[in-house]
Motif scaffolding. Structure first.
Motif, PDB file in Angstrom:
ATOM      1  N   ASP A  29      11.104 -77.228  -9.321  1.00 49.91           N
ATOM      2  CA  ASP A  29      12.008 -75.876  -9.552  1.00 49.91           C
ATOM      3  C   ASP A  29      11.161 -74.579  -9.374  1.00 49.91           C
ATOM      4  O   ASP A  29      11.546 -73.731  -8.942  1.00 49.91           O
ATOM      5  N   GLU A  30       9.969 -74.653 -10.377  1.00 44.03           N
ATOM      6  CA  GLU A  30       9.173 -73.721 -10.177  1.00 44.03           C
ATOM      7  C   GLU A  30       8.601 -73.164  -8.942  1.00 44.03           C
ATOM      8  O   GLU A  30       8.734 -71.964  -8.611  1.00 44.03           O
ATOM      9  N   LYS A  33      11.610 -71.735  -6.640  1.00 39.08           N
ATOM     10  CA  LYS A  33      11.749 -70.222  -7.112  1.00 39.08           C
ATOM     11  C   LYS A  33      10.729 -69.425  -6.592  1.00 39.08           C
ATOM     12  O   LYS A  33      11.040 -68.232  -6.341  1.00 39.08           O
ATOM     13  N   LYS A  34       9.639 -69.673  -6.748  1.00 42.68           N
ATOM     14  CA  LYS A  34       8.651 -68.818  -6.514  1.00 42.68           C
ATOM     15  C   LYS A  34       8.599 -68.435  -4.918  1.00 42.68           C
ATOM     16  O   LYS A  34       8.510 -67.437  -4.156  1.00 42.68           O
ATOM     17  N   ASP A  37      11.675 -66.237  -4.281  1.00 41.01           N
ATOM     18  CA  ASP A  37      11.181 -65.038  -4.601  1.00 41.01           C
ATOM     19  C   ASP A  37      10.341 -64.245  -3.612  1.00 41.01           C
ATOM     20  O   ASP A  37      10.435 -63.057  -3.238  1.00 41.01           O
ATOM     21  N   GLU A  52      18.349 -69.978   0.868  1.00 41.58           N
ATOM     22  CA  GLU A  52      18.679 -70.909  -0.358  1.00 41.58           C
ATOM     23  C   GLU A  52      19.328 -72.136  -0.168  1.00 41.58           C
ATOM     24  O   GLU A  52      19.122 -73.215  -0.871  1.00 41.58           O
ATOM     25  N   LYS A  59      15.455 -79.559  -2.081  1.00 43.98           N
ATOM     26  CA  LYS A  59      15.154 -79.977  -3.330  1.00 43.98           C
ATOM     27  C   LYS A  59      15.967 -81.386  -3.651  1.00 43.98           C
ATOM     28  O   LYS A  59      15.355 -82.282  -4.339  1.00 43.98           O
TER      29      LYS A  59
END
Length: 118
Positions: A29-30, A33-34, A37, A52, A59
């Motif tokens: 997840d981290e 997200k990075k 971003d 997305e 995922k």
């Protein structure tokens, strides 16, 4: 003054390597997200929404399986990421390069992509 360098304690580049903690593996997840971003400033609204969706499919699909393989790899390596780049496999022909001119419309696009990513 000029002899101070010669008299100073010699330190080697990797002298403290063994005392450093192992490189942690970030959560899936981290990492995702990075990634999102990092993509956001370069994508318009529609492109970002598509990205997305792709990230979500990754995922819920192969992403978790690959994360588990990465965790397994990390168990046997102090720095699980170093060999990917240092052994040359990252730069080998089968990986290709995002800076490859054939991928881009012109040299300007390739140069910009390389500047952004390197």
């Amino acid at each position: 003054m000029e002899n101070q360098l010669a008299k100073s304690t010699e330190e080697r580049t990797f002298q403290y390597q063994d005392s450093l903690p192992s490189l942690p593996v970030p959560s899936l997840d981290e990492s995702l997200k990075k990634y999102l971003d990092a993509v956001k400033p370069f994508a318009n609204e529609e492109e970002y929404k598509q990205t997305e969706e792709i990230v979500e499919k990754f995922k819920n699909g192969i992403g978790e399986k690959l994360q588990q393989k990465l965790l397994e790899r990390a168990k046997g390596k102090r720095n699980w990421g170093a060999t990917v780049t240092l052994d040359g496999s990252f730069f080998s022909p089968q990986f290709g390069s995002f800076c490859n001119l054939e991928f881009f419309q012109n040299r300007e696009e390739a140069t910009r992509a390389c500047d952004i990513n390197l």
